[in-house]
Design a protein around this motif. Structure first.
Motif, PDB file in Angstrom:
ATOM      1  N   LEU A 307       0.836  -1.209   0.000  1.00  0.00           N
ATOM      2  CA  LEU A 307       0.000   0.000   0.000  1.00  0.00           C
ATOM      3  C   LEU A 307       0.871   1.259   0.000  1.00  0.00           C
ATOM      4  CD1 LEU A 307      -2.561  -1.206   2.689  1.00  0.00           C
ATOM      5  CD2 LEU A 307      -3.079  -0.841   0.283  1.00  0.00           C
ATOM      6  N   ASN A 308       2.164   1.047  -0.263  1.00  0.00           N
ATOM      7  CA  ASN A 308       3.143   2.153  -0.315  1.00  0.00           C
ATOM      8  C   ASN A 308       3.209   2.937   0.989  1.00  0.00           C
ATOM      9  OD1 ASN A 308       3.566   1.598  -3.057  1.00  0.00           O
ATOM     10  ND2 ASN A 308       1.685   2.744  -3.541  1.00  0.00           N
ATOM     11  N   GLU A 309       3.095   2.231   2.089  1.00  0.00           N
ATOM     12  CA  GLU A 309       3.172   2.890   3.397  1.00  0.00           C
ATOM     13  C   GLU A 309       4.389   2.376   4.133  1.00  0.00           C
ATOM     14  OE1 GLU A 309       0.915   4.780   5.539  1.00  0.00           O
ATOM     15  OE2 GLU A 309      -0.093   5.415   3.703  1.00  0.00           O
ATOM     16  N   ASP A 310       5.007   3.247   4.928  1.00  0.00           N
ATOM     17  CA  ASP A 310       6.091   2.779   5.778  1.00  0.00           C
ATOM     18  C   ASP A 310       5.494   1.882   6.842  1.00  0.00           C
ATOM     19  OD1 ASP A 310       7.785   4.343   4.383  1.00  0.00           O
ATOM     20  OD2 ASP A 310       7.545   6.079   5.726  1.00  0.00           O
ATOM     21  N   ILE A 311       6.215   0.802   7.146  1.00  0.00           N
ATOM     22  CA  ILE A 311       5.723  -0.080   8.207  1.00  0.00           C
ATOM     23  C   ILE A 311       5.943   0.627   9.537  1.00  0.00           C
ATOM     24  CG2 ILE A 311       6.056  -2.306   9.359  1.00  0.00           C
ATOM     25  CD1 ILE A 311       6.295  -3.509   6.727  1.00  0.00           C
ATOM     26  N   ILE A 312       4.884   0.710  10.320  1.00  0.00           N
ATOM     27  CA  ILE A 312       5.062   1.345  11.627  1.00  0.00           C
ATOM     28  C   ILE A 312       4.764   0.335  12.721  1.00  0.00           C
ATOM     29  CG2 ILE A 312       4.644   3.746  10.909  1.00  0.00           C
ATOM     30  CD1 ILE A 312       1.774   3.421  11.953  1.00  0.00           C
TER      31      ILE A 312
END
Ligand SMILES: Nc1ncnc2c1ncn2[C@@H]1O[C@H](COP(=O)(O)OP(=O)(O)OP(=O)(O)O)[C@@H](O)[C@H]1O
Length: 620
Positions: A307-312
């Motif tokens: 989803l083109n998100e940084d893993i947090i």
């Protein structure tokens, strides 16, 4: 207003909620803020708590108000109800929660006389339906015939530009169509009909060209909340920007780019950065997922990359144990076996004490195709399941809520919530408030009680026509005119009558089956059935267990062309579950495309399941 305001330093979240640091900071600070947070982070709760803070500490200074804008009426109602629950009725009177459409329409209806004649809508304009827009284009000289795709493409251009329109930016045919929709065409027997996009453009034009109206809006609202901000369209954003750009009004926008599933409906991709730049807003990120069990959150996290998100490092609510959360992938040869297994699974869940309406069946689209067999099989277990498409919007309508409460009061004694609701709403409709003479209030209460008692006596009926007459009697008692003057949407009598007819038909079906009014009303409200819905309709909702039926290429038929949007759609479904989620695949399922099903195009979801090691695969 004489009231002891709470000291800002002493304020703490209502109802014992504990907020993470970034959420708490957003609640109490007074800067434009964009809150970006994943599913279940408590974005809606954060807005409710912020409303409490602003009202209880008088940071939203009396008599100013908070304006909350949502996309759908049910989301707007939910937020209003949550605020009322958290900070009481009196303070929440200064919390206005409405949809973008309602906000724009109210501006136009109130101030339309300030528009120049060429853009001034007629007093009796109606809301345009698709057929009206097609017809207006036709009168202007453009006929789409059966070509729906072309109509959609061209239709989207109609309100793409801000007003006033000129041939420098848009073709003559659109200007002509605008004019026909705005003013109607007597020669063609065509009534003035406006789309909500047009109404929004008119509202924006009004405010841009009249600084007194802009000032009036700024003076009314010291704070604005924007919910589900990721789905905001350019038309909606233009309106918000024109209203509040470089004003003292403070905006809090909450959203999640991973749940952006309305691009097809015009959601503006750059909305977060545009807002940050235009309103010099700070950005806050929330790290909690209060909704889902830890193992389900692990699956959600595994999707962040795609989803083109940084893993947090998401944290889960402390009510869960680390090993909580179940996920299954069930592979079937055919959909009949699928229905057998799912109905048994659901039966066994209910027997362990899970409430029937804490279970939800979700499909990507075409509810009937994917769920009819399951509905039939569930019926053999005496479990009801129903397509919520008809009910979801209907049940949120004010006239339906009123009828439901009235009939429940008439069917059973001692229903305090219904009585409070009916009393309040009928007072509002009749213009009765605490400033009225006590005798008038007493007479009013007596009148309402008589009407309910009268309805009670008439409930002993045998035929559908009698029920229909009884519903008409209650509507007549309240009076359609009062409904229409209080609720904008009921100004269209056809729209109102259609809702009432649906109520009559659907409640009668339930009564005919149960011969018990309370059961009939409960069933109508969906208290005794498993809801079935599309992913889009499940947005914002949550259930203990989700059954996602048909994880197949033909359900995600456009995946190749819009993988990002379809991944978000899948993510929305995945993130509705609190404790358990089951996915199904059936090699054989008759859909509009084919009966042989595959999962080649969407295989990345299957790979994801494998990689997490959490999703248990079961082949039948
Ligand atoms: N601070 C909190 N402490 C405990 N529970 C919370 C808190 N905030 C929210 N919740 C609960 O978590 C669930 C999700 O909250 P909410 O609906 O506000 O999330 P959301 O971020 O709007 O979710 P989504 O974007 O997925 O719709 C709800 O059941 C809510 O009551």
């Amino acid at each position: 207003m004489n009231r002891n305001w709470v000291d800002k330093e002493e304020w703490c979240p209502a109802d014992g909620f504990r907020l993470e640091a970034e959420a708490m900071d957003t609640v109490v600070n007074d800067k434009n803020t964009l809150v970006v947070a994943g599913p279940g982070a408590g974005k809606t709760e954060l807005l409710a708590q912020r409303a409490c803070f602003l009202l209880e500490t008088n940071t939203c200074r009396y008599p100013k108000k908070i304006l909350a804008i949502s996309f759908k009426k049910d989301a707007a109602d939910n937020l209003r109800e949550r605020v009322e629950l958290r900070c009481g009725k009196e303070l929440s009177l200064r919390f206005e929660s409405k949809t973008y459409d309602a906000f724009a329409k109210e501006i136009v209806d109130r101030f339309k006389n300030s528009l120049d004649e060429s853009y001034r809508p007629l007093n009796n304009y109606k809301i345009a339906e698709t057929k009206d827009i097609k017809r207006a284009f036709e009168i202007a000289g453009l006929n789409f015939g059966e070509n729906q795709t072309e109509f959609n493409r061209v239709g989207n251009i109609l309100s793409a530009n801000i007003l006033p329109l000129s041939t420098d930016c848009i073709a003559e045919i659109f200007i002509c169509t605008w004019n026909i929709l705005l003013k109607g065409s007597r020669n063609d027997n065509f009534e003035s009909s406006l789309t909500f996009e047009m109404i929004s453009r008119l509202a924006e034009y009004l405010i841009r060209t009249n600084r007194y109206i802009k000032k009036a809006i700024e003076m009314t609202y010291s704070h604005v909340f924007l919910d589900e901000f990721q789905d905001t369209t350019s038309i909606q954003y233009d309106l918000v920007k024109t209203c509040f750009f470089q004003t003292g009004t403070i905006i809090t926008a909450v959203g999640d780019s991973k749940q952006r599933i309305m691009l097809w409906a015009g959601a503006r991709k750059s909305i977060f950065s545009d807002f940050q730049n235009d309103f010099l807003s700070q950005k806050r990120t929330l790290m909690m997922n209060h909704r889902s069990a830890p193992r389900l959150v692990e699956i959600q996290k595994a999707m962040y990359n795609s989803l083109n998100e940084d893993i947090i490092d998401l944290k889960t609510n402390e009510k869960w144990n680390q090993e909580d959360g179940e996920a299954y992938l069930r592979l079937f040869e055919d959909y009949i076996k699928e229905a057998d297994v799912l109905s048994e699974e659901i039966d066994s869940l209910i027997s362990t004490g899970i409430k029937i309406n804490e279970i939800c069946i979700i499909v990507k689209q075409m509810v009937d195709v994917y769920s009819q067999e399951i509905i039939d099989k569930l019926a053999q277990h005496n479990i009801k399941a129903r397509n919520e498409a008809v009910y979801q919007d209907l049940l949120k309508e004010d006239v339906i809520k009123i009828l439901v409460s009235l009939f429940r009061l008439a069917s059973k004694d001692g229903m305090p919530d219904d009585w409070d609701y009916i009393y309040d709403i009928l007072c509002e409709l009749d213009g009765i408030d605490e400033s009225c003479n006590p005798q008038i209030i007493k007479d009013f209460i007596r009148k309402v009680e008589l009407m309910i008692n009268d309805t009670k006596k008439k409930l002993n009926i045998t035929y559908e026509e009698q029920f229909s007459d009884l519903v008409d009697y209650t509507i007549k008692y309240i009076s359609y005119e009062k409904f229409a003057s209080k609720f904008q949407q009921y100004k269209s009598r056809d729209y109102f009558d259609n809702l009432v007819e649906q109520f009559k038909r659907l409640v009668w079906i339930e009564y005919d089956e149960t011969k018990d009014w309370i059961k009939a009303i409960d069933n109508f409200e969906g208290k005794n059935s498993i809801p079935i819905m599309t992913i889009h309709k499940s947005k914002g909702l949550e259930y203990d267990t989700i059954f996602f039926v048909g994880l197949e290429d033909s359900a995600f038929w456009n995946f190749k062309n819009q993988p990002d949007e379809d991944r978000c759609t899948f993510f929305v479904a995945l993130s509705r579950a609190k404790r358990r989620i089951d996915f199904t695949f059936s090699s054989n399922r008759p859909t509009q495309f084919s009966s042989i099903q595959k999962h080649d195009c969407i295989n990345e979801f299957y790979e994801l399941f494998k990689d997490t090691g959490i999703v248990k695969k079961i082949e039948y």
